[in-house]
Design a protein around this motif. Structure first.
Motif, PDB file in Angstrom:
ATOM      1  N   VAL A  23      -7.740 109.062  82.267  1.00 31.93           N
ATOM      2  CA  VAL A  23      -9.204 109.050  82.197  1.00 31.93           C
ATOM      3  C   VAL A  23      -9.841 109.159  83.587  1.00 31.93           C
ATOM      4  N   ALA A  24      -9.710 108.116  84.378  1.00 32.93           N
ATOM      5  CA  ALA A  24     -10.549 107.957  85.564  1.00 32.93           C
ATOM      6  C   ALA A  24     -10.389 109.063  86.595  1.00 32.93           C
ATOM      7  N   LYS A  25      -9.152 109.454  86.850  1.00 37.25           N
ATOM      8  CA  LYS A  25      -8.917 110.324  88.000  1.00 37.25           C
ATOM      9  C   LYS A  25      -9.445 111.745  87.815  1.00 37.25           C
ATOM     10  N   LEU A 427      -8.741 100.241  91.170  1.00 36.54           N
ATOM     11  CA  LEU A 427      -8.965  98.811  91.015  1.00 36.54           C
ATOM     12  C   LEU A 427      -9.643  98.496  89.685  1.00 36.54           C
ATOM     13  N   LEU A 428     -10.619  99.308  89.314  1.00 39.48           N
ATOM     14  CA  LEU A 428     -11.301  99.113  88.032  1.00 39.48           C
ATOM     15  C   LEU A 428     -10.311  99.192  86.875  1.00 39.48           C
ATOM     16  N   CYS A 429      -9.479 100.213  86.888  1.00 37.94           N
ATOM     17  CA  CYS A 429      -8.489 100.374  85.823  1.00 37.94           C
ATOM     18  C   CYS A 429      -7.467  99.248  85.841  1.00 37.94           C
ATOM     19  N   ASP A 430      -7.103  98.789  87.010  1.00 38.78           N
ATOM     20  CA  ASP A 430      -6.135  97.700  87.104  1.00 38.78           C
ATOM     21  C   ASP A 430      -6.701  96.419  86.509  1.00 38.78           C
ATOM     22  N   GLY A 449     -11.444 103.239  77.589  1.00 38.30           N
ATOM     23  CA  GLY A 449     -11.446 104.505  78.321  1.00 38.30           C
ATOM     24  C   GLY A 449     -12.841 105.082  78.451  1.00 38.30           C
ATOM     25  N   LYS A 450     -13.657 104.921  77.391  1.00 35.54           N
ATOM     26  CA  LYS A 450     -15.040 105.384  77.465  1.00 35.54           C
ATOM     27  C   LYS A 450     -15.810 104.608  78.529  1.00 35.54           C
ATOM     28  N   ILE A 451     -15.609 103.293  78.561  1.00 41.46           N
ATOM     29  CA  ILE A 451     -16.280 102.469  79.566  1.00 41.46           C
ATOM     30  C   ILE A 451     -15.875 102.913  80.972  1.00 41.46           C
ATOM     31  N   VAL A 452     -14.589 103.170  81.168  1.00 39.54           N
ATOM     32  CA  VAL A 452     -14.103 103.632  82.466  1.00 39.54           C
ATOM     33  C   VAL A 452     -14.754 104.963  82.843  1.00 39.54           C
ATOM     34  N   SER A 453     -14.794 105.895  81.906  1.00 43.70           N
ATOM     35  CA  SER A 453     -15.390 107.201  82.202  1.00 43.70           C
ATOM     36  C   SER A 453     -16.875 107.069  82.510  1.00 43.70           C
TER      37      SER A 453
END
Length: 466
Positions: A23-25, A427-430, A449-453
């Motif tokens: 997701v994030a990257k 860090l957020l994902c961790d 995953g939606k929150i992360v995106s």
């Protein structure tokens, strides 16, 4: 034992790894506050060597070098670029556990594909390899930004700036946007009457007007605010020790301005009244245009008067301050809110002792009109490192809605600083991944995953209307 800076750097659990890599990257970077030079962007500048793009202007590195016993000649002095780089390479091994150690090697990896640790043993090889690459078109300013998947950058610009380079860039077919940000700190800085009057004269020249009173002054500044808007500006920014929120009348501000223009000293109360009024005027204009206003609070600047005199501001002599923030911030935001003149607002805090204060204060002025209208901004300056970011994320999570955060920014003068976004995302994902694996959050990777995106990209995209 994990390998240093491997593919799962900072990602301690499988869930964290999945969130980051799946997701994030992949999301582009919206860097809504930095100090990059618009001219270098507009002209797609190239650099002869890594010192020019990496060390010049970077007071984070300068402070570390001084602490390591490096003479000023090799920092801001007349040493050659190569000599300065070699001194930085001598310092890097001593930065263990300082965020500079992570950033240095992340940046060497992400931009140049260099996995060697920087030290005196590897310095000459790395200097030559990076210099060779930097002199190719793929490593020009545009190439460096595109390499990091940058979509938007917002520079930091004084009201008197011509914005000629923003206009020049706007005519180009680049893969990213560069927009100005309105930074009127000098327009309210009346601590030194002579310097302020010089600024008023400059504003007269830029606006082709005569400024004889406070009305003329405000009209000239409003003209520049309108000019910035016409050139794509959607954000303002203020760098303050603390918010000013003294009571005042229009007549008092007019009289104070007249005294200043006559080179008369003003009292401390009058100083704070003038600054309070100017902050309100700027905020009202921001509200009219639907801009986002940003307040960076808590820096105690120019502590070393001897070095400030020798080499000037923004060269590494600033620190955290311990200012009283709550009452004035409450009064300022309430003054705007009660008149329905409070626009989208981000408050950045430099002293972690005030994290909870800021996180709870912003909740007082979220009125349901816009998701995350008033925000506790991401960790900045001395806090944009592992511990500081984690504390900001945890505080916001506990006392607000982390899910509405507009993400990270570089606040940097370097075109090699964009891996800070990656650092934040990891860090957020961790943090979220650890909560899932400890049973503190549900194993709903689709929703998380939606929150992360959203935090990495969509919230900023919607909030700033880029």
């Amino acid at each position: 034992m994990k390998k240093f800076l491997d593919n799962n750097f900072l990602l301690r659990t499988q869930t964290a790894q999945d969130l980051y890599h799946q997701v994030a990257k992949h999301y582009p970077i919206i860097d809504y506050h930095n100090h990059l030079m618009p001219q270098q962007v507009a002209e797609n500048s190239s650099f002869e060597n890594i010192t020019q793009v990496w060390l010049n202007g970077d007071h984070y590195k300068w402070r570390a070098m001084r602490t390591n016993g490096v003479a000023e000649k090799y920092i801001t002095g007349d040493a050659t670029d190569k000599e300065k780089f070699l001194k930085w390479a001598e310092t890097v091994p001593y930065t263990l556990r300082n965020p500079l150690y992570h950033w240095t090697h992340l940046e060497l990896q992400r931009y140049f594909g260099i996995n060697d640790l920087l030290s005196p043993k590897t310095a000459k090889k790395i200097y030559e390899e990076t210099a060779s690459k930097l002199q190719t078109s793929a490593f020009s300013v545009h190439g460096l930004l595109e390499r990091m998947n940058v979509e938007v950058i917002c520079t930091t610009d004084d009201p008197t700036d011509s914005l000629e380079y923003h206009q020049q860039f706007a005519q180009q077919q680049a893969r990213f946007k560069m927009l100005p940000a309105f930074r009127p700190d000098k327009a309210m800085q009346v601590d030194k009457i002579g310097a302020f009057n010089q600024y008023v004269s400059l504003l007269e020249s830029v606006t082709n007007t005569s400024i004889d009173n406070i009305t003329d002054y405000l009209d000239a500044l409003k003209q520049r605010h309108d000019f910035f808007a016409a050139n794509g500006c959607k954000v303002s920014d203020h760098g303050l020790e603390h918010i000013y929120a003294e009571d005042y009348t229009d007549q008092e501000i007019a009289d104070i301005f007249d005294k200043i223009r006559q080179n008369q000293d003003i009292s401390l109360l009058e100083n704070h009244q003038f600054k309070s009024a100017m902050l309100v005027y700027f905020a009202q204009w921001d509200h009219e245009k639907g801009w986002v206003q940003q307040y960076h609070l808590g820096a105690l600047r120019n502590n070393n008067s001897r070095m400030h005199r020798l080499i000037g501001p923004d060269t590494g002599w600033d620190s955290m301050g311990d200012f009283s923030q709550a009452r004035a911030l409450s009064k300022f935001l309430n003054r705007l809110d009660k008149n329905d003149q409070l626009t989208k607002t981000i408050i950045y805090n430099l002293n972690p002792a005030d994290n909870e204060l800021i996180a709870t204060m912003v909740g007082n002025f979220n009125d349901g009109s816009i998701a995350g209208k008033v925000q506790f901004g991401s960790a900045w300056w001395f806090l944009d490192q592992k511990d500081g970011m984690t504390k900001q994320i945890n505080t916001l999570s506990n006392m607000g809605l982390l899910s509405r955060l507009v993400g990270m920014l570089t606040d940097s003068r370097s075109f090699l600083s964009f891996p800070r976004h990656e650092y934040f995302r990891r860090l957020l994902c961790d943090i979220l991944g650890e909560d899932v694996e400890q049973g503190e959050l549900p194993n709903d990777v689709e929703w998380i995953g939606k929150i992360v995106s959203d935090i990495c990209y969509h919230n900023a995209k919607n909030y700033f209307n880029f």
